[in-house]
Design a protein around this motif. Structure first.
Motif, PDB file in Angstrom:
ATOM      1  N   ARG A  40       0.838  -1.204   0.000  1.00  0.00           N
ATOM      2  CA  ARG A  40       0.000   0.000   0.000  1.00  0.00           C
ATOM      3  C   ARG A  40       0.868   1.248   0.000  1.00  0.00           C
ATOM      4  O   ARG A  40       0.594   2.222  -0.715  1.00  0.00           O
ATOM      5  CB  ARG A  40      -0.939  -0.023   1.222  1.00  0.00           C
ATOM      6  N   GLU A  41       1.935   1.246   0.802  1.00  0.00           N
ATOM      7  CA  GLU A  41       2.843   2.393   0.832  1.00  0.00           C
ATOM      8  C   GLU A  41       3.513   2.588  -0.525  1.00  0.00           C
ATOM      9  O   GLU A  41       3.641   3.717  -0.999  1.00  0.00           O
ATOM     10  CB  GLU A  41       3.884   2.216   1.939  1.00  0.00           C
ATOM     11  N   ASN A  42       3.928   1.478  -1.150  1.00  0.00           N
ATOM     12  CA  ASN A  42       4.537   1.566  -2.480  1.00  0.00           C
ATOM     13  C   ASN A  42       3.538   2.089  -3.513  1.00  0.00           C
ATOM     14  O   ASN A  42       3.886   2.900  -4.370  1.00  0.00           O
ATOM     15  CB  ASN A  42       5.089   0.213  -2.918  1.00  0.00           C
ATOM     16  N   LEU A  43       2.305   1.618  -3.422  1.00  0.00           N
ATOM     17  CA  LEU A  43       1.265   2.083  -4.332  1.00  0.00           C
ATOM     18  C   LEU A  43       1.005   3.568  -4.130  1.00  0.00           C
ATOM     19  O   LEU A  43       0.919   4.338  -5.085  1.00  0.00           O
ATOM     20  CB  LEU A  43      -0.031   1.281  -4.123  1.00  0.00           C
ATOM     21  N   ASP A  44       0.877   3.987  -2.869  1.00  0.00           N
ATOM     22  CA  ASP A  44       0.650   5.403  -2.580  1.00  0.00           C
ATOM     23  C   ASP A  44       1.793   6.260  -3.117  1.00  0.00           C
ATOM     24  O   ASP A  44       1.573   7.308  -3.729  1.00  0.00           O
ATOM     25  CB  ASP A  44       0.489   5.635  -1.077  1.00  0.00           C
ATOM     26  N   THR A  45       3.030   5.815  -2.901  1.00  0.00           N
ATOM     27  CA  THR A  45       4.193   6.552  -3.388  1.00  0.00           C
ATOM     28  C   THR A  45       4.184   6.613  -4.906  1.00  0.00           C
ATOM     29  O   THR A  45       4.415   7.678  -5.492  1.00  0.00           O
ATOM     30  CB  THR A  45       5.499   5.896  -2.883  1.00  0.00           C
ATOM     31  N   GLY A  46       3.901   5.480  -5.549  1.00  0.00           N
ATOM     32  CA  GLY A  46       3.840   5.451  -7.017  1.00  0.00           C
ATOM     33  C   GLY A  46       2.758   6.358  -7.553  1.00  0.00           C
ATOM     34  O   GLY A  46       2.964   7.086  -8.525  1.00  0.00           O
ATOM     35  N   CYS A  47       1.592   6.356  -6.914  1.00  0.00           N
ATOM     36  CA  CYS A  47       0.495   7.233  -7.346  1.00  0.00           C
ATOM     37  C   CYS A  47       0.871   8.693  -7.160  1.00  0.00           C
ATOM     38  O   CYS A  47       0.601   9.523  -8.029  1.00  0.00           O
ATOM     39  CB  CYS A  47      -0.785   6.911  -6.576  1.00  0.00           C
ATOM     40  N   LEU A  48       1.498   9.008  -6.049  1.00  0.00           N
ATOM     41  CA  LEU A  48       1.914  10.383  -5.787  1.00  0.00           C
ATOM     42  C   LEU A  48       2.922  10.846  -6.839  1.00  0.00           C
ATOM     43  O   LEU A  48       2.808  11.952  -7.371  1.00  0.00           O
ATOM     44  CB  LEU A  48       2.511  10.494  -4.384  1.00  0.00           C
ATOM     45  N   LEU A  49       3.890   9.983  -7.169  1.00  0.00           N
ATOM     46  CA  LEU A  49       4.874  10.343  -8.191  1.00  0.00           C
ATOM     47  C   LEU A  49       4.211  10.522  -9.548  1.00  0.00           C
ATOM     48  O   LEU A  49       4.551  11.437 -10.300  1.00  0.00           O
ATOM     49  CB  LEU A  49       5.973   9.277  -8.264  1.00  0.00           C
ATOM     50  N   ALA A  50       3.249   9.652  -9.876  1.00  0.00           N
ATOM     51  CA  ALA A  50       2.538   9.773 -11.148  1.00  0.00           C
ATOM     52  C   ALA A  50       1.744  11.069 -11.206  1.00  0.00           C
ATOM     53  O   ALA A  50       1.718  11.753 -12.232  1.00  0.00           O
ATOM     54  CB  ALA A  50       1.618   8.571 -11.347  1.00  0.00           C
ATOM     55  N   VAL A  51       1.103  11.437 -10.105  1.00  0.00           N
ATOM     56  CA  VAL A  51       0.343  12.694 -10.064  1.00  0.00           C
ATOM     57  C   VAL A  51       1.300  13.879 -10.207  1.00  0.00           C
ATOM     58  O   VAL A  51       1.018  14.827 -10.946  1.00  0.00           O
ATOM     59  CB  VAL A  51      -0.473  12.794  -8.753  1.00  0.00           C
ATOM     60  N   MET A  52       2.435  13.818  -9.530  1.00  0.00           N
ATOM     61  CA  MET A  52       3.405  14.909  -9.630  1.00  0.00           C
ATOM     62  C   MET A  52       3.922  15.045 -11.064  1.00  0.00           C
ATOM     63  O   MET A  52       4.066  16.161 -11.570  1.00  0.00           O
ATOM     64  CB  MET A  52       4.555  14.689  -8.642  1.00  0.00           C
TER      65      MET A  52
END
Length: 195
Positions: A40-52
């Motif tokens: 979940r943390e990896n997914l959240d980080t990946g989503c945040l990077l994609a949004v950025m």
């Protein structure tokens, strides 16, 4: 005695299996929870990077959307040389163009001269087409005295910058230049624009 011992052993093994079974789910559940949390943390980080990345791309596009562009300034396939015409000259120009390497003078200019109507524009359009097909063309601008956007150099550099922005590195450099000098937006804005 053997029968009693075997029964006792079998009973002991069954008890161990039951105990291990009952204790094992807690350990498995704990392990699964930890793994799920990490995922979940990896997914959240990946989503945040994609949004950025998406926001950055939008910001680049907004900055580049301010660049005025001369419509139809690039090469036109309708204005290229007819097939199998001027092949020697076209080949000579392509060889010259491709021979520009680090050891050659990077400030070279190929000057194509001729009388009006001799086909200079057709040759230039054909060279631009060939370069585009071979991934060598970064931009092209063809002036036209009959077209408002192309009868002066007013939109030349902003159109070239817009073309260069198709490349991610070019886009970042152009956006940085616009961000660092906001007056570029005013200077590049078309004269009839009120924005």
């Amino acid at each position: 005695v053997d029968h009693v011992f075997t029964s006792y052993n079998h009973g002991l093994s069954a008890r161990r299996a039951i105990v291990n079974y009952l204790l094992s789910p807690d350990a498995d559940i704990s392990r699964f929870k930890n793994e799920f949390k990490a995922l979940r943390e990896n997914l959240d980080t990946g989503c945040l990077l994609a949004v950025m990345d998406g926001v950055s791309a939008i910001q680049e596009n907004i900055a580049l959307g301010d660049l005025p562009r001369a419509s139809g300034a690039s090469w036109d396939p309708q204005k290229c040389c007819l097939p199998n015409t001027r092949t020697a000259l076209l080949d000579e120009i392509m060889v010259w163009l491709k021979s520009a390497g680090p050891e050659s003078n990077p400030q070279r200019i190929f000057c194509l001269t001729g009388a009006a109507g001799s086909g200079k524009s057709a040759i230039a359009h054909t060279i631009a087409q060939r370069c585009d097909e071979q991934g060598l063309l970064a931009s092209s601008f063809f002036f036209d005295r009959e077209t408002d956007d192309r009868n002066s150099p007013r939109l030349l550099f902003s159109t070239i910058a817009s073309d260069l922005a198709r490349d991610r590195g070019g886009r970042k450099a152009i956006r940085s230049a616009i961000d660092n000098d906001r007056s570029l937006r005013r200077r590049l804005r078309p004269a009839n624009s009120t924005a």
